[in-house]
Design a protein around this motif. Structure first.
Motif, PDB file in Angstrom:
ATOM      1  N   ARG A  30     -41.787  -6.758  19.924  1.00 33.70           N
ATOM      2  CA  ARG A  30     -40.621  -6.188  19.240  1.00 33.70           C
ATOM      3  C   ARG A  30     -40.458  -6.745  17.834  1.00 33.70           C
ATOM      4  O   ARG A  30     -39.914  -6.083  16.961  1.00 33.70           O
ATOM      5  CB  ARG A  30     -39.356  -6.420  20.059  1.00 33.70           C
ATOM      6  CG  ARG A  30     -39.346  -5.746  21.425  1.00 33.70           C
ATOM      7  CD  ARG A  30     -39.451  -4.223  21.326  1.00 33.70           C
ATOM      8  NE  ARG A  30     -38.324  -3.642  20.666  1.00 33.70           N
ATOM      9  CZ  ARG A  30     -37.291  -3.064  21.271  1.00 33.70           C
ATOM     10  NH1 ARG A  30     -37.271  -2.969  22.578  1.00 33.70           N
ATOM     11  NH2 ARG A  30     -36.295  -2.576  20.582  1.00 33.70           N
ATOM     12  N   THR A  31     -40.932  -7.985  17.588  1.00 31.68           N
ATOM     13  CA  THR A  31     -40.854  -8.567  16.252  1.00 31.68           C
ATOM     14  C   THR A  31     -41.787  -7.824  15.306  1.00 31.68           C
ATOM     15  O   THR A  31     -41.425  -7.525  14.170  1.00 31.68           O
ATOM     16  CB  THR A  31     -41.203 -10.066  16.288  1.00 31.68           C
ATOM     17  OG1 THR A  31     -40.238 -10.748  17.111  1.00 31.68           O
ATOM     18  CG2 THR A  31     -41.165 -10.679  14.897  1.00 31.68           C
ATOM     19  N   ASP A  35     -38.848  -6.234  13.835  1.00 26.99           N
ATOM     20  CA  ASP A  35     -38.310  -7.504  13.374  1.00 26.99           C
ATOM     21  C   ASP A  35     -37.393  -8.150  14.419  1.00 26.99           C
ATOM     22  O   ASP A  35     -36.372  -8.726  14.098  1.00 26.99           O
ATOM     23  CB  ASP A  35     -37.572  -7.349  12.040  1.00 26.99           C
ATOM     24  CG  ASP A  35     -37.407  -8.700  11.339  1.00 26.99           C
ATOM     25  OD1 ASP A  35     -38.288  -9.564  11.523  1.00 26.99           O
ATOM     26  OD2 ASP A  35     -36.407  -8.895  10.631  1.00 26.99           O
ATOM     27  N   GLY A  36     -37.759  -8.016  15.691  1.00 28.08           N
ATOM     28  CA  GLY A  36     -37.016  -8.659  16.766  1.00 28.08           C
ATOM     29  C   GLY A  36     -36.388  -7.650  17.702  1.00 28.08           C
ATOM     30  O   GLY A  36     -36.542  -6.443  17.541  1.00 28.08           O
ATOM     31  N   THR A  37     -35.686  -8.185  18.688  1.00 29.84           N
ATOM     32  CA  THR A  37     -34.997  -7.326  19.637  1.00 29.84           C
ATOM     33  C   THR A  37     -33.553  -7.787  19.785  1.00 29.84           C
ATOM     34  O   THR A  37     -33.281  -8.981  19.794  1.00 29.84           O
ATOM     35  CB  THR A  37     -35.700  -7.302  21.011  1.00 29.84           C
ATOM     36  OG1 THR A  37     -35.006  -6.401  21.868  1.00 29.84           O
ATOM     37  CG2 THR A  37     -35.768  -8.666  21.662  1.00 29.84           C
ATOM     38  N   SER A  38     -32.646  -6.867  19.858  1.00 32.69           N
ATOM     39  CA  SER A  38     -31.226  -7.179  20.016  1.00 32.69           C
ATOM     40  C   SER A  38     -30.711  -6.702  21.365  1.00 32.69           C
ATOM     41  O   SER A  38     -29.582  -6.235  21.485  1.00 32.69           O
ATOM     42  CB  SER A  38     -30.414  -6.550  18.886  1.00 32.69           C
ATOM     43  OG  SER A  38     -30.744  -7.140  17.658  1.00 32.69           O
ATOM     44  N   VAL A  70     -33.060 -17.401  17.449  1.00 36.14           N
ATOM     45  CA  VAL A  70     -31.974 -16.611  18.001  1.00 36.14           C
ATOM     46  C   VAL A  70     -30.903 -16.468  16.928  1.00 36.14           C
ATOM     47  O   VAL A  70     -30.413 -17.470  16.393  1.00 36.14           O
ATOM     48  CB  VAL A  70     -31.373 -17.280  19.262  1.00 36.14           C
ATOM     49  CG1 VAL A  70     -30.238 -16.436  19.821  1.00 36.14           C
ATOM     50  CG2 VAL A  70     -32.447 -17.524  20.311  1.00 36.14           C
ATOM     51  N   LYS A  71     -30.588 -15.243  16.589  1.00 32.07           N
ATOM     52  CA  LYS A  71     -29.535 -14.967  15.614  1.00 32.07           C
ATOM     53  C   LYS A  71     -28.352 -14.374  16.353  1.00 32.07           C
ATOM     54  O   LYS A  71     -28.482 -13.349  17.029  1.00 32.07           O
ATOM     55  CB  LYS A  71     -30.027 -13.988  14.552  1.00 32.07           C
ATOM     56  CG  LYS A  71     -28.979 -13.663  13.521  1.00 32.07           C
ATOM     57  CD  LYS A  71     -29.486 -12.641  12.536  1.00 32.07           C
ATOM     58  CE  LYS A  71     -28.340 -12.229  11.628  1.00 32.07           C
ATOM     59  NZ  LYS A  71     -28.572 -10.927  11.021  1.00 32.07           N
ATOM     60  N   GLU A  72     -27.218 -15.022  16.253  1.00 28.20           N
ATOM     61  CA  GLU A  72     -26.006 -14.518  16.903  1.00 28.20           C
ATOM     62  C   GLU A  72     -25.455 -13.348  16.101  1.00 28.20           C
ATOM     63  O   GLU A  72     -25.410 -13.390  14.880  1.00 28.20           O
ATOM     64  CB  GLU A  72     -24.971 -15.628  17.015  1.00 28.20           C
ATOM     65  CG  GLU A  72     -25.437 -16.775  17.893  1.00 28.20           C
ATOM     66  CD  GLU A  72     -24.446 -17.920  17.949  1.00 28.20           C
ATOM     67  OE1 GLU A  72     -23.516 -17.972  17.115  1.00 28.20           O
ATOM     68  OE2 GLU A  72     -24.621 -18.768  18.815  1.00 28.20           O
ATOM     69  N   TYR A  85     -33.430 -11.708  18.982  1.00 27.46           N
ATOM     70  CA  TYR A  85     -34.494 -12.653  19.284  1.00 27.46           C
ATOM     71  C   TYR A  85     -35.720 -12.252  18.500  1.00 27.46           C
ATOM     72  O   TYR A  85     -36.114 -11.089  18.517  1.00 27.46           O
ATOM     73  CB  TYR A  85     -34.798 -12.650  20.790  1.00 27.46           C
ATOM     74  CG  TYR A  85     -33.557 -12.873  21.615  1.00 27.46           C
ATOM     75  CD1 TYR A  85     -33.011 -14.140  21.746  1.00 27.46           C
ATOM     76  CD2 TYR A  85     -32.909 -11.809  22.235  1.00 27.46           C
ATOM     77  CE1 TYR A  85     -31.854 -14.347  22.479  1.00 27.46           C
ATOM     78  CE2 TYR A  85     -31.754 -12.010  22.974  1.00 27.46           C
ATOM     79  CZ  TYR A  85     -31.232 -13.278  23.093  1.00 27.46           C
ATOM     80  OH  TYR A  85     -30.089 -13.486  23.820  1.00 27.46           O
ATOM     81  N   ARG A  86     -36.316 -13.226  17.788  1.00 25.08           N
ATOM     82  CA  ARG A  86     -37.441 -12.919  16.910  1.00 25.08           C
ATOM     83  C   ARG A  86     -38.485 -14.020  16.990  1.00 25.08           C
ATOM     84  O   ARG A  86     -38.152 -15.209  17.010  1.00 25.08           O
ATOM     85  CB  ARG A  86     -36.938 -12.799  15.475  1.00 25.08           C
ATOM     86  CG  ARG A  86     -37.950 -12.311  14.479  1.00 25.08           C
ATOM     87  CD  ARG A  86     -37.313 -12.050  13.127  1.00 25.08           C
ATOM     88  NE  ARG A  86     -37.085 -13.266  12.393  1.00 25.08           N
ATOM     89  CZ  ARG A  86     -37.998 -13.890  11.650  1.00 25.08           C
ATOM     90  NH1 ARG A  86     -39.205 -13.403  11.545  1.00 25.08           N
ATOM     91  NH2 ARG A  86     -37.700 -14.982  10.999  1.00 25.08           N
TER      92      ARG A  86
END
Length: 89
Positions: A30-31, A35-38, A70-72, A85-86
């Motif tokens: 997914r990255t 560019d990541g998964t939410s 992990v980006k909140e 998550y990336r």
């Protein structure tokens, strides 16, 4: 952004469990693609055929060992949304 500043060396790193490897592979895919998964932990657990508690432990370990960040995410009304998550290495 939540991540551990120091990562263990190769000799200190323990082998990842099959579940942690599957989650890492999914986040890596997914990255590259987005560019990541939410997705929520519940959604990740359903996708990986696991429990949310197992996914939560896997995310914590992968983050602590420097594999993912992990980006909140906050919703417009201030509530917590699904984290992003990336892969970082």
């Amino acid at each position: 952004m939540v991540s551990k500043a120091e990562t263990p060396t190769e000799g200190q790193r323990e082998h990842l469990t099959p579940m942690q490897e599957r989650l890492l592979g999914y986040i890596a895919f997914r990255t590259v693609d987005q560019d990541g998964t939410s997705e929520s932990k519940r959604q990740l657990a359903e996708h990986l055929h696991s429990s949310t508690k197992t996914v939560d432990r896997a995310i914590t370990r992968l983050c602590n060992e420097g594999y993912i960040e992990v980006k909140e995410n906050l919703l417009p009304d201030g509530r917590q949304g699904a984290n992003t998550y990336r892969l970082i290495r």
